[in-house]
Every structure is written in structure tokens, then in C-alpha cells.
Design an enzyme around this catalytic site. Sequence first.
Site, mmCIF file in Angstrom:
data_model
loop_
_atom_site.group_PDB
_atom_site.id
_atom_site.type_symbol
_atom_site.label_atom_id
_atom_site.label_comp_id
_atom_site.label_asym_id
_atom_site.label_seq_id
_atom_site.Cartn_x
_atom_site.Cartn_y
_atom_site.Cartn_z
ATOM 1 N N HIS A 86 0.829 -1.204 0.000
ATOM 2 C CA HIS A 86 0.000 0.000 0.000
ATOM 3 C C HIS A 86 0.865 1.256 0.000
ATOM 4 C CE1 HIS A 86 -3.423 2.489 0.975
ATOM 5 N NE2 HIS A 86 -2.566 3.158 1.706
ATOM 6 N N ARG A 136 -8.594 -0.070 -15.074
ATOM 7 C CA ARG A 136 -8.914 -1.206 -14.194
ATOM 8 C C ARG A 136 -10.376 -1.079 -13.739
ATOM 9 N NH1 ARG A 136 -3.144 -0.314 -12.075
ATOM 10 N NH2 ARG A 136 -2.145 -2.358 -12.228
ATOM 11 N N ARG A 159 -9.955 -2.865 -19.446
ATOM 12 C CA ARG A 159 -9.886 -4.270 -19.034
ATOM 13 C C ARG A 159 -11.222 -4.655 -18.420
ATOM 14 N NH1 ARG A 159 -5.459 -5.956 -14.789
ATOM 15 N NH2 ARG A 159 -6.698 -4.874 -13.238
ATOM 16 N N GLU A 172 -0.478 -12.338 -18.610
ATOM 17 C CA GLU A 172 -0.091 -12.283 -17.191
ATOM 18 C C GLU A 172 0.254 -13.667 -16.670
ATOM 19 O OE1 GLU A 172 -2.683 -9.171 -15.027
ATOM 20 O OE2 GLU A 172 -4.095 -10.368 -16.201
ATOM 21 N N ASN A 226 3.100 -7.374 -13.435
ATOM 22 C CA ASN A 226 2.956 -7.655 -11.994
ATOM 23 C C ASN A 226 2.576 -9.118 -11.789
ATOM 24 O OD1 ASN A 226 3.211 -4.885 -11.940
ATOM 25 N ND2 ASN A 226 1.034 -4.511 -11.615
ATOM 26 N N ASP A 227 1.542 -9.545 -12.507
ATOM 27 C CA ASP A 227 1.126 -10.937 -12.364
ATOM 28 C C ASP A 227 2.042 -11.884 -13.123
ATOM 29 O OD1 ASP A 227 -1.110 -11.207 -10.598
ATOM 30 O OD2 ASP A 227 -2.240 -9.954 -11.996
ATOM 31 N N ARG A 264 2.722 -11.661 -5.090
ATOM 32 C CA ARG A 264 3.133 -10.265 -5.293
ATOM 33 C C ARG A 264 2.892 -9.387 -4.076
ATOM 34 N NH1 ARG A 264 -1.202 -8.094 -9.772
ATOM 35 N NH2 ARG A 264 -0.890 -6.031 -8.894
ATOM 36 N N CYS A 284 1.568 -2.975 -19.449
ATOM 37 C CA CYS A 284 0.802 -2.107 -18.555
ATOM 38 C C CYS A 284 1.082 -2.428 -17.088
ATOM 39 C CB CYS A 284 -0.686 -2.197 -18.853
ATOM 40 S SG CYS A 284 -1.370 -3.834 -18.555
HETATM 41 C C1 PEP Z 1 -0.483 -6.729 -13.940
HETATM 42 O O1 PEP Z 1 -0.751 -7.809 -13.421
HETATM 43 O O2 PEP Z 1 0.661 -6.395 -14.271
HETATM 44 C C2 PEP Z 1 -1.535 -5.730 -14.179
HETATM 45 C C3 PEP Z 1 -1.282 -4.648 -14.870
HETATM 46 O O3 PEP Z 1 -2.750 -5.948 -13.616
HETATM 47 P P1 PEP Z 1 -3.029 -5.738 -12.036
HETATM 48 O O4 PEP Z 1 -1.826 -5.076 -11.436
HETATM 49 O O5 PEP Z 1 -4.249 -4.919 -11.953
HETATM 50 O O6 PEP Z 1 -3.229 -7.142 -11.586
HETATM 51 MG MG MG Z 2 -2.779 -8.446 -13.190
#
Ligand code: PEP
Ligand code: MG
Length: 548
Positions: free
Chosen positions: A184, A285, A321, A410, A433-434, A444, A481
Amino acid sequence: MPAIHGTGVGQGVAQGSVARMADGLAAPDDAPSTRTPDEEKAAVAEAVQAVAAELNARGERAGGSARDVLEAQAMMAEDPTLEETVHAKIDAGATGEYAVHRAFAEFAEQLQALGGYLGERAADLADVAQRVIAHLRGVPAPGVPEPGHPFVLVATDLAPADTALLDLDQVLAVVTTEGGPTSHTAILAREKGIVAVVGTGSAELADGQTVIVDAAQDLVIADPTDEQLREAAERAAARKAAAAAPITPGALADGTPVPLLANLGSADGAAEAVALGAEGVGLFRTEFLFLSSDEAPSVEAQQESYRRMLAAFAGKKVVVRVLDAGADKPLPFLTDAAEENPALGRRGIRALAHRESILRDQLTALARAEAETDADVWVMAPMIATVDETEYFTALAKELGLKTAGVMVEVPSSALLAEEILKTADFASIGTNDLVQYTMAADRLLGSVAHLQSPWHPAALRLIKMVGDGGAANGKPVGVCGEAAADPLLAVVLVGLGVQTLSMSPSALADVRAELKNHTLDDAKRIAQAALRAANADGAKSAARDAA
Ligand code: PEP
Ligand code: MG
């Protein structure tokens, strides 16, 4: 003193003197009071009054919505029902501290049971109780310190309420010993453009000590030399100048365009994103709009939300998305709360396919919103793992009137299958990220495995290259992204791996724009090759630095 390593948020560097956030107080024990009930009550009354006055004064200084929050807290402190409960406990033999601790906790439990807005106030009540107890003990109150001059805030981690109230004129930088890149604190720091290094482990920093917080180098330097201070000040000034430079479309040194797009969670941030030079939206998002909804939103409600967002980007590309529900973003109306391992469960496109009417409604709302505006809407599905899912989603999106339908990459399987997936999908957007979480099997959100979560890891870079190659083979665009796009040097690497657009928190746009201008496409490919050959994330980063 050796430098302290952590995870830098953004590319900033700042210097100043440390003010530590006092840790939470140990809970008072139930030992009987040695004072008379009247003495205990008088001490509590005085502490409550002092805390209420202090909260009101802070509210006055902060102004705006912070004032409302703090005044509401001050009122809680003086609530007469709470006072009665405290008195009853003191009359039964408790100390003032213990009576306050228990009475506030019981009240917080009642609020929590009510849920909703009142439930969320339970945390505020705990904060007030801590302040009153600190006053009774004569120790500093936990929470953000107020040394009376600008300072570098050092804390274990920040509660959302602390971060929301940070006075950006006073806080020069933030250092937290806990938390990873997606904590956060990191997300809020990035959003507000605060220089931060998180997850430093037990940082031995004392109040008043001078430090340099170097987010770009993932470092905190305690007691720096004059030379180090001067160099940091020069970098901070150069960064400020770059941020003030005229905004031009994203491009490499040889003129190759690399459109720079914004990641947004609602229409509220749209105007700021445009002001910072976002050339469109690369990730909207949509699930953020409905995180607290118990029921699936109606087509009409969605249409209105999307229309607001699209209206801010007339003539520009907006990649929307569809709902990404599950794991870190559960939606009560879509997520199966009983799953033992929700990150690997029925989430993203799997949940939507299972409840197809929700997906149909969303796509319908989006097509209608597009018809009402001049934005160029692209729609994509999260967590695509197979060619079959790609065919299912793109066919449905087109049936419901959307002309450009793609996938998020992802899950490693979709990177491995990118060439086949991009035969059907109109585009791919890599969610790093995923993708990193699933490639490295490292949650994560979990600080203890943060060392495995770097998008610089060559394993992730190789998968990204496969997507870039899959796009080139089919003549389809590929973007990124995830947070990786916000790291300037990594952004160059991504372009070298075949990525054509980059989408990020708007606060990162200026740094990425400036870095891209330093490299040609041939440079980017060479830097990417150097990173790909490394054995680990640190190696990839230093190889890229050397090659650049
Ligand atoms: C990601 O997973 O990189 C992504 C952009 O989606 P989120 O962070 O919303 O899972
Ligand atoms: Mg994601």
C-alpha cells in the site's frame, strides 16, 4: 555507515533529516489500579481532552478532507457513551489505560459488526485509543511525527490513514522497513510522487540523522558525505527540470514513437493524466469501480462510469480491461470466497466465463459508452491462459459491438503461446505484476518473497520477448501495462524486446519519456540483449546499465 538496501519506488532522490514514526504501543495489562477511581478518571479525562485538542489542531492545519477525518476522530475521543464505559471499568478496579484500551476495543468491535462506512471507522478508533494511552503513559503518540520542519519519515510501514494524511510540504521522503514494491505504501507513494524506499529490513536510523533516500538506486545512505549530498541535490534538480520540460509524445532518440499511456482506476484521475502527457489509457482497471459492490453493477451504471472516462480521452486510445476479480481484488458478486488458493483459482476471465451474463453486461455497457464518445476503445481480458479463452473472449466482444479485442499476458502459458494467441487477438498487453508473480511462483503481496518479484528477472524478460516476437509475427501490437513500464531503464529494455506502447501510473510518465529520448531502437535492442543474457534480476539490471 554502509548503505541500506530496499526497494525504490519511482526514480526520485531526496535528502533530509530523519523523523521516526513511533511504533504501536504494547497493550496495557489487566493489573489492578493503585490509584483511586477518581484519580484514574481525572487522568483519562485530561488525556482525552488533550488528544481531542491535538486532533482538532492538526485538522485545522491540514484543511480539506483531512480536517473532516481528524475532527471526526476528535469527536470519537470525546464520545459520552465511551466515557461511561471507561468509567464503569475504572469503578470495577481497572487502571485508566486498561479501561480505555478495553472500552475502545469493544466499541470498535461493535462498529466492525455494523460493516460499511462505520466498520471502516474501527481503525480510526484504535488510533484514537493509542493516542489516549500514549498520553496517559507520557510517551510519544504513534503515528506520523511532527518535528516542525521538513523531514524524512522512517516507519515500519504506513497505515492507509497515515499515508492519506501525509503533508507533502513536510515529508521529503519515506523509508519503510516492511512492505514490498506493491505494498500500500509503495502504491500511494507512487501515486503522490513521494520519493520512497520500502522493505529495508531493520534500518538503524535515528531521529535527526541526515540521510539520502535514493529510490532510483534502491538505497538509503545514512550520514552521507558532502560530495554525496551535492550529487543527490544535482540529480533531484535535474529530475525537477525534466518534469518541467515541455511534454512531447513518447519517442526514442531516432524518432521511433513509443506512445506513453496511463493506468487508471476511475475517471477521477483522467484530467491529471492528460496534463502529465498521457497519450491515452493503456489500462483502465474497471474492477476498481466496483470493489465494494455486493451486486453486479447494472448496464446503465457501468455505461455512465465508462462514458465519463472515455469523454476525457476524445480521439485517443483507451484500453479497458473487463473485470479482473479474484485474489488481491475480490469482487463480492463475482469471486468464490471459499477457494483455498485464490491466485490460482477461478479469477479474471475464468470467473467472467463462469458468470457470462456479467461479462455480457459489461461489454454491452462499454460498446454503448463508446458510441456516445469519440474515444477509440480497445477491450481486453485479464488472466488469459489459453488460445481457447482468447477465441471465446474476442468473439464475444465483437458479437457485442466492440471492434478491437485483445488479451492481457499475465500467465506464463499465454506468453509461451503468444504467437498462436495473437493470430486471434487484436493486441496483447503484458501485465508484468502478475506475469512475474506466476513465473517466479512468488505472491506479489508478500514481503518475504519480494526478492523474487523483480520484473528485471531474465525469466520474465524472456517471456516478454516471446510476446514481442508473437506480435511481430502476426503484425499485432504489444504493450506493457504492469509496473515494469514505470521503470525508465526497464522501459527501454521492454521496447528492445518488441514492446510498442508503455502504460503506467501518470506520475511516472515524465521519467520514462526523458529516458526513452536517450536511446535509439538499435540501442534498446542491444540493451535488451544484454539484460536477457544475465543470470538473475540484479545481473540483468547492471548489464542493462552498462550497455546503456
Ligand atoms: C499486472 O498484473 O501487471 C496488471 C497490470 O494488472 P493488475 O496489477 O491490476 O493485476
Ligand atoms: Mg494483473
